[in-house]
Write an enzyme that holds these catalytic residues in place. Structure first.
Site, PDB file in Angstrom:
ATOM      1  N   ALA A 161     113.291  47.082 -34.973  1.00  0.00           N
ATOM      2  CA  ALA A 161     112.426  47.183 -36.149  1.00  0.00           C
ATOM      3  C   ALA A 161     112.980  46.252 -37.217  1.00  0.00           C
ATOM      4  O   ALA A 161     114.061  46.487 -37.764  1.00  0.00           O
ATOM      5  CB  ALA A 161     112.393  48.620 -36.660  1.00  0.00           C
TER       6      ALA A 161
ATOM      7  N   ALA B 185     116.990  47.139 -37.304  1.00  0.00           N
ATOM      8  CA  ALA B 185     117.579  48.245 -36.549  1.00  0.00           C
ATOM      9  C   ALA B 185     117.149  48.146 -35.087  1.00  0.00           C
ATOM     10  O   ALA B 185     116.067  47.637 -34.774  1.00  0.00           O
ATOM     11  CB  ALA B 185     117.123  49.582 -37.130  1.00  0.00           C
ATOM     12  N   MET B 186     118.005  48.642 -34.199  1.00  0.00           N
ATOM     13  CA  MET B 186     117.689  48.639 -32.761  1.00  0.00           C
ATOM     14  C   MET B 186     118.098  49.956 -32.124  1.00  0.00           C
ATOM     15  O   MET B 186     119.123  50.531 -32.486  1.00  0.00           O
ATOM     16  CB  MET B 186     118.412  47.495 -32.052  1.00  0.00           C
ATOM     17  CG  MET B 186     117.895  46.151 -32.428  1.00  0.00           C
ATOM     18  SD  MET B 186     118.572  44.821 -31.425  1.00  0.00           S
ATOM     19  CE  MET B 186     117.792  43.439 -32.257  1.00  0.00           C
TER      20      MET B 186
ATOM     21  N   CYS C 124     120.590  55.031 -39.597  1.00  0.00           N
ATOM     22  CA  CYS C 124     121.425  54.892 -38.400  1.00  0.00           C
ATOM     23  C   CYS C 124     122.704  55.728 -38.504  1.00  0.00           C
ATOM     24  O   CYS C 124     123.657  55.517 -37.759  1.00  0.00           O
ATOM     25  CB  CYS C 124     121.773  53.429 -38.122  1.00  0.00           C
ATOM     26  SG  CYS C 124     120.315  52.390 -37.982  1.00  0.00           S
TER      27      CYS C 124
ATOM     28  N   GLY D 199     120.889  55.747 -30.487  1.00  0.00           N
ATOM     29  CA  GLY D 199     120.957  55.545 -31.926  1.00  0.00           C
ATOM     30  C   GLY D 199     120.669  56.815 -32.706  1.00  0.00           C
ATOM     31  O   GLY D 199     120.376  57.870 -32.146  1.00  0.00           O
TER      32      GLY D 199
ATOM     33  N   ILE E 208     119.134  57.936 -36.860  1.00  0.00           N
ATOM     34  CA  ILE E 208     117.836  58.027 -37.532  1.00  0.00           C
ATOM     35  C   ILE E 208     117.425  56.673 -38.102  1.00  0.00           C
ATOM     36  O   ILE E 208     118.275  55.882 -38.534  1.00  0.00           O
ATOM     37  CB  ILE E 208     117.865  59.095 -38.645  1.00  0.00           C
ATOM     38  CG1 ILE E 208     116.436  59.494 -39.057  1.00  0.00           C
ATOM     39  CG2 ILE E 208     118.681  58.626 -39.852  1.00  0.00           C
ATOM     40  CD1 ILE E 208     116.363  60.788 -39.843  1.00  0.00           C
ATOM     41  N   THR E 209     116.128  56.416 -38.084  1.00  0.00           N
ATOM     42  CA  THR E 209     115.616  55.210 -38.727  1.00  0.00           C
ATOM     43  C   THR E 209     114.212  55.483 -39.261  1.00  0.00           C
ATOM     44  O   THR E 209     113.614  56.533 -38.989  1.00  0.00           O
ATOM     45  CB  THR E 209     115.625  53.997 -37.774  1.00  0.00           C
ATOM     46  OG1 THR E 209     115.485  52.794 -38.551  1.00  0.00           O
ATOM     47  CG2 THR E 209     114.515  54.054 -36.734  1.00  0.00           C
ATOM     48  N   TYR E 210     113.726  54.519 -40.015  1.00  0.00           N
ATOM     49  CA  TYR E 210     112.392  54.596 -40.630  1.00  0.00           C
ATOM     50  C   TYR E 210     111.527  53.468 -40.097  1.00  0.00           C
ATOM     51  O   TYR E 210     112.004  52.349 -39.887  1.00  0.00           O
ATOM     52  CB  TYR E 210     112.516  54.456 -42.156  1.00  0.00           C
ATOM     53  CG  TYR E 210     111.241  54.027 -42.845  1.00  0.00           C
ATOM     54  CD1 TYR E 210     110.209  54.941 -43.081  1.00  0.00           C
ATOM     55  CD2 TYR E 210     111.044  52.702 -43.240  1.00  0.00           C
ATOM     56  CE1 TYR E 210     109.024  54.536 -43.690  1.00  0.00           C
ATOM     57  CE2 TYR E 210     109.876  52.295 -43.860  1.00  0.00           C
ATOM     58  CZ  TYR E 210     108.864  53.218 -44.074  1.00  0.00           C
ATOM     59  OH  TYR E 210     107.702  52.815 -44.663  1.00  0.00           O
ATOM     60  N   HIS E 211     110.255  53.783 -39.854  1.00  0.00           N
ATOM     61  CA  HIS E 211     109.262  52.752 -39.543  1.00  0.00           C
ATOM     62  C   HIS E 211     108.106  52.897 -40.519  1.00  0.00           C
ATOM     63  O   HIS E 211     107.740  54.018 -40.901  1.00  0.00           O
ATOM     64  CB  HIS E 211     108.700  52.914 -38.124  1.00  0.00           C
ATOM     65  CG  HIS E 211     109.729  52.788 -37.049  1.00  0.00           C
ATOM     66  ND1 HIS E 211     110.601  51.730 -36.971  1.00  0.00           N
ATOM     67  CD2 HIS E 211     110.025  53.590 -35.998  1.00  0.00           C
ATOM     68  CE1 HIS E 211     111.389  51.879 -35.922  1.00  0.00           C
ATOM     69  NE2 HIS E 211     111.063  53.008 -35.318  1.00  0.00           N
TER      70      HIS E 211
END
Length: 230
Positions: free
Chosen positions: A174, A159-160, A190, A89, A91-94
């Site tokens: 997430a 998101a995964m 993403c 994957g 980029i993502t945010y947590h």
């Protein structure tokens, strides 16, 4: 085949510390698999971690740095950190208000099919959201769980991104529950332009009990994977 899955809720935990813990569990399962060649009676472990991270952006191994729209100083100003990591994957945010789940499984205890693994993770979230009256679905070619696919209002709610080696998984999903969606404005989530993100609390217009959501996810995960959560 050991279908028992050890469930742990880590509470709020730093991303890097959690990543290190995942790697430790992952390496332990791989070691068990190597021993199992000599001693077939050895069972390999499975884990499912829940965690909430402080504000952090993570970029997958195939991701594009240009999808992070902040400089190092701007990251600091927002109280956020950034890591380039070894999952699939982009980029993502947590962050707070988001339920993050990391199944660390020996898929040889269940089935050896990464595509099926991802689809079942998505299904666990889809079934959970349905309990809140939210109709969600998959978007073709885009891993994760979405609302409004095929409309001008398509938006991602979960998101995964996973890593698998020797049929052992790590990283995971997430789900935005009560998350501050403003943090997604600092990335191209993403790597997909022109699509929004959403959360349970935005869709329902109220704050959601995160512990209740976790219980529902665990129930559906256990049913789909025919697992015993311990």
């Amino acid at each position: 085949m050991n279908k028992k899955v050890k469930l742990q809720d880590l509470g709020q935990k730093d991303y890097k510390d959690t990543w290190d813990f995942q790697e430790e569990l992952f390496s332990g399962i791989v070691s068990q698999k190597i021993q199992k060649r000599e001693t077939p009676s050895i069972e390999t472990d499975n884990y499912f971690l829940f965690v909430e991270h402080p504000h952090v952006y993570t970029l997958g191994k195939s991701g594009d740095m240009s999808n992070l729209l902040l400089s190092e100083k701007q990251l600091e100003a927002k109280g956020a950190t950034f890591y380039k990591i070894n999952r699939g994957g982009d980029i993502t945010y947590h962050g707070p208000g988001q339920i993050v789940g990391y199944p660390i499984l020996d898929l040889e205890n269940f089935f050896t099919d990464i595509h099926k693994y991802l689809r079942l993770l998505e299904e666990a979230i889809i079934l959970t959201l349905a309990e809140y009256g939210i109709e969600s679905e998959r978007s073709q070619g885009e891993t994760g769980v979405w609302l409004g696919v095929g409309t001008p209002f398509a938006r991602k709610i979960c998101a995964m991104g996973v890593r698998a080696s020797r049929w052992v998984t790590m990283h995971g999903f997430a789900l935005n529950v009560n998350a501050d969606l403003g943090y997604f404005d600092n990335i191209i989530p993403c790597g997909i332009k022109g699509k929004a993100v959403t959360s349970l609390h935005v869709e329902l217009g109220r704050k959601i009990d995160e512990e209740e959501v976790k219980q529902k996810i665990v129930k559906h995960f256990a049913n789909l994977f025919e697992a015993e959560m311990i």
